[in-house]
Design an enzyme around this catalytic site. Sequence first.
Site, PDB file in Angstrom:
ATOM      1  N   CYS A 148      -4.018   5.791  -4.096  1.00  0.00           N
ATOM      2  CA  CYS A 148      -4.626   4.512  -3.739  1.00  0.00           C
ATOM      3  C   CYS A 148      -6.010   4.360  -4.377  1.00  0.00           C
ATOM      4  O   CYS A 148      -6.097   4.186  -5.591  1.00  0.00           O
ATOM      5  CB  CYS A 148      -4.638   4.356  -2.226  1.00  0.00           C
ATOM      6  N   HIS A 155       0.242   6.027   0.121  1.00  0.00           N
ATOM      7  CA  HIS A 155      -0.367   7.166   0.840  1.00  0.00           C
ATOM      8  C   HIS A 155       0.666   8.189   1.309  1.00  0.00           C
ATOM      9  O   HIS A 155       1.031   8.186   2.493  1.00  0.00           O
ATOM     10  CB  HIS A 155      -1.104   6.646   2.081  1.00  0.00           C
ATOM     11  N   GLU A 204       0.220  11.115   2.149  1.00  0.00           N
ATOM     12  CA  GLU A 204      -0.360  12.011   3.165  1.00  0.00           C
ATOM     13  C   GLU A 204      -0.249  11.426   4.571  1.00  0.00           C
ATOM     14  O   GLU A 204      -0.546  12.102   5.547  1.00  0.00           O
ATOM     15  CB  GLU A 204      -1.834  12.319   2.816  1.00  0.00           C
TER      16      GLU A 204
HETATM   17  N1  GLN Z   1      -8.560  -1.391  -1.355  1.00  0.00           N
HETATM   18  C1  GLN Z   1      -9.168  -0.123  -1.622  1.00  0.00           C
HETATM   19  C2  GLN Z   1      -9.996  -0.142  -2.907  1.00  0.00           C
HETATM   20  O1  GLN Z   1      -9.938  -1.077  -3.631  1.00  0.00           O
HETATM   21  C3  GLN Z   1      -8.114   0.962  -1.722  1.00  0.00           C
HETATM   22  C4  GLN Z   1      -7.411   1.112  -0.411  1.00  0.00           C
HETATM   23  C5  GLN Z   1      -6.896   2.476  -0.110  1.00  0.00           C
HETATM   24  O2  GLN Z   1      -7.283   3.464  -0.762  1.00  0.00           O
HETATM   25  N2  GLN Z   1      -6.066   2.567   0.884  1.00  0.00           N
HETATM   26  O3  GLN Z   1     -10.693   0.767  -3.170  1.00  0.00           O
END
Ligand code: GLN
Length: 192
Positions: free
Chosen positions: A78, A171, A173
């Site tokens: 992410c 994610h 995890e």
């Molecule tokens: N929206 C977040 C970002 O732009 C990422 C979200 C996440 O890591 N769950 O950094």
Amino acid sequence: MKVGVLALQGAFAEHLDALQRLGTEARPVRLPEQLDGLEGLIIPGGESTTISKLMVAYGLLDTLKAGSRNGLAIWGTCAGMILLATEVDDGDLPIMGLMDMRVRRNAFGRQLDSFEVDLSVAHLGPVPFHAVFIRAPVVERVGVGVEVLSQLEDGRVVAARQGRFLATAFHPELTNDLRFHNYFVQEVIGKG
Ligand code: GLN
């Protein structure tokens, strides 16, 4: 084998827990010297602007670019995926620029902030991977050296690999399925 988890902000405790459940020696990383002796590093989800700012402040952004040249494998989930890319729609964000891909932050907009979906991931076998997306990015373009590992039904890329670098928009995890952690340890670190 020792794997570190960048522990500046975000979901690092869950990654440490998943690695421990796999039987992999894992430790949190906050300072450049804590990278010594590691073969792999996970950059967790969280807020990429915050993680980036702290990485710059602690001297980790530059060190990690150098570490990657020494063969350190890195998996970004992410926000971590955003930091691995060479190009992000948010052009001002200091990033590592290690994977040849363009990433769009918060790609699913306000309506669909968070969702879960069963993804088909050929490298993990026939059973779909239940993926949790939270204000997730997507990969908008991949370079020739980047292997697409998984796509949504509409074709958008949500997991990719380039040599010793792995990126997932979701994610792993946050579920009990350890197959992505196992893939990182066995395939990306072990044979990458
Ligand atoms: N929206 C977040 C970002 O732009 C990422 C979200 C996440 O890591 N769950 O950094």
